[in-house]
Scaffold this active site. Structure first.
Site, short mmCIF file in Angstrom:
data_model
loop_
_atom_site.label_atom_id
_atom_site.label_comp_id
_atom_site.label_asym_id
_atom_site.label_seq_id
_atom_site.Cartn_x
_atom_site.Cartn_y
_atom_site.Cartn_z
N SER A 1 45.90 49.10 -27.42
CA SER A 1 46.05 48.41 -26.14
C SER A 1 46.16 49.40 -24.97
O SER A 1 45.25 50.17 -24.73
CB SER A 1 47.27 47.49 -26.21
OG SER A 1 47.37 46.66 -25.09
N ASP B 1 43.36 46.67 -19.20
CA ASP B 1 43.87 47.77 -20.02
C ASP B 1 42.84 48.11 -21.10
O ASP B 1 41.74 47.56 -21.12
CB ASP B 1 45.23 47.42 -20.62
CG ASP B 1 45.17 46.26 -21.60
OD1 ASP B 1 44.24 45.44 -21.50
OD2 ASP B 1 46.05 46.17 -22.49
N ASP C 1 42.25 47.47 -24.18
CA ASP C 1 41.62 46.45 -25.04
C ASP C 1 41.38 45.14 -24.30
O ASP C 1 40.98 44.14 -24.91
CB ASP C 1 42.44 46.22 -26.31
CG ASP C 1 43.77 45.53 -26.07
OD1 ASP C 1 44.27 45.60 -24.92
OD2 ASP C 1 44.31 44.92 -27.00
N ASP D 1 43.22 42.82 -22.93
CA ASP D 1 44.00 41.59 -23.06
C ASP D 1 44.95 41.41 -21.87
O ASP D 1 45.65 40.41 -21.78
CB ASP D 1 44.77 41.53 -24.38
CG ASP D 1 45.81 42.62 -24.55
OD1 ASP D 1 45.90 43.52 -23.69
OD2 ASP D 1 46.54 42.59 -25.56
#
EC number: 5.4.2.10
Length: 447
Positions: free
Chosen positions: A101, A239, A241, A243
């Site tokens: 992440s 960010d 990833d 999400d």
């Protein structure tokens, strides 16, 4: 040894805590678990972000899945929420994403979704942990070995899905994007260009080493300056990833998850789509969010810190929107997890419907000063504050003093001998004085 799975899968420094052996065993064990539950050859969709360690970890994870007798639906570099959606779209039995992440590049993680695209519940993760040392003795052979299928249309399918969640015409709008050199570096610009926007992008040349490095939703300074330089109508910072989303208004000011939830929650309410007139957030969301929502007849429910607890509350009561100040926001009618691109679509839709700038809409949420002070205590007494009447009495006094213009949040650290004292109110000097005083009292009583 402590629990392997944290609040967001298995994480650690790649090739150290998160080793190739562990990745292999996780793939193998998850496959065995699925075979036992469904009595058939399982298929697992696998995606990853842009970290350099993703190559070796995905190879090990997929090898474990195939050695365990499962097929891999390979998605390549793609946002985490895309894996959740594509797991359902392709009819896979589970999804796996290799990502840490918003964390620095040396870290990585492995997170699993069930066949419905939701994160695995604690009890399933416990079963996987229990089975890690038991597998490998009865590996399939011949036709029972799994194989890999490359899902070459994965990005196109995901973009088509994103376009379906919000009818959006943004022709002529100037959008600046910071993809954090992460998983959204292709998908995000392609999505907004297909919708007619004039798109400018920074931090979208991933090297494997530059993900989240001074960029993205945790470092928005470059995007703020870029918005001002280019005269963009809005900036979107994802960010690693994708999400999470943090926005930047046309003046270059940050618009965090609290303000995005307020804007989108009010938009849903005005269209009769806000389930039970309620928004879900964590205890760390600013009191300003609660005040702004209350002024528009919207209730705020708070949970423990962590998007999984927000999601649990939303699923339990059927709420439609919830999230965190960090920009991890869930629109449950559209997705099973936080999705920065869906959040961006919903935010842009609200802007178009209201016909106002982002700075105007974000201005409805006041920002109450927050002060966090750590109280150092005996490690075995971190939870005792709930039984200490002197501490409880002082907390009640502070809350009564601030009335509905302040809050006290006490959080014992999970890893250190600390109790974290957070006080929020409309007067910074008062908040600071009360937080420091309460922290001293807790140290005196619990040391």
């Amino acid at each position: 040894m402590g629990r392997l799975f944290g609040t967001d899968g298995v994480r650690g420094v790649a090739n150290d805590e998160l080793s190739l052996e562990l990745a292999y065993k996780l793939g193998e064990t998850v496959t065995y678990t699925l075979k036992k539950e469904n009595d058939k050859k399982p298929a697992i969709a696998v995606g990853r972000d842009t970290r350099v360690s993703g190559d070796m970890l995905e190879a090990a994870l997929m090898a474990g899945i195939m050695a365990g007798g499962g097929d891999v639906y390979y998605l390549g570099v793609i946002p985490t929420p895309a894996v959740a959606y594509l797991t359902r779209h392709y009819g896979a039995d589970a999804g796996a994403v290799i990502s840490a992440s918003h964390n620095p590049m040396e870290f990585n993680g492995i997170k699993f979704f069930n066949g419905d695209g939701f994160k695995l519940p604690d009890e399933v993760e416990d079963d996987i942990e229990a089975g890690l040392e038991k597998n490998g003795c009865c590996r399939p052979t011949g036709m029972e070995i799994g194989r890999r299928y490359d899902m070459k249309d994965a990005e196109e399918v995901y973009i088509d899905f994103l376009k379906s969640v919000e009818e959006l015409d943004i022709k002529g709008m100037k959008i600046a994007i910071d993809s954090a050199n992460g998983a959204s570096y292709r998908v995000a610009p392609a999505l907004f260009r297909t919708l007619g926007a004039e798109v400018r992008v920074i931090n979208n040349v991933p090297t494997g080493f530059n993900i989240n490095h001074g960029c993205g939703s945790t470092h928005i300074e470059a995007l703020q300056e870029y918005v001002r330089e280019t005269g963009a109508d809005i900036g979107l910072a994802f960010d690693g990833d994708a999400d999470r989303l943090i926005a930047v208004d046309e003046k270059g000011n940050e618009v965090n998850g609290d303000r995005i939830m307020a804007i989108c929650g009010l938009d849903l309410k005005e269209r009769g789509l806000l389930s039970k007139d309620t928004v879900v957030a964590t205890v760390m969301s600013n009191l300003g969010l609660e005040v702004a929502l209350k002024e528009h007849g919207i209730k705020l429910i708070r949970t423990r810190v962590g998007d999984r607890y927000v999601l649990e509350e939303m699923k339990r009561h059927g709420y439609s929107i919830g999230g965190e100040q960090s920009g991890h926001i869930i629109f449950l009618e559209s997705s099973t997890t936080g999705d920065g691109l869906i959040t961006a679509m919903k935010l842009l839709g609200a802007l178009k419907r209201r016909g106002r700038t982002l700075s105007e809409l974000a201005g409805m949420v006041p920002d109450f000063p927050q002060v966090l002070v750590n109280a150092r205590v005996a490690n075995n007494k971190k939870e005792f504050y709930v039984e200490d009447e002197v501490i409880l009495s002082e907390i009640r006094r502070i809350e009564a003093h601030f009335d509905d213009r302040g809050r006290v949040v006490i959080r014992p650290s999970g890893t250190e001998p600390l109790v974290r004292v957070m006080i929020e109110g409309d007067n910074l000097e008062e908040v600071k004085r009360e937080a420091e005083g309460l922290a001293r009292l807790i140290e005196e009583r619990l040391s």
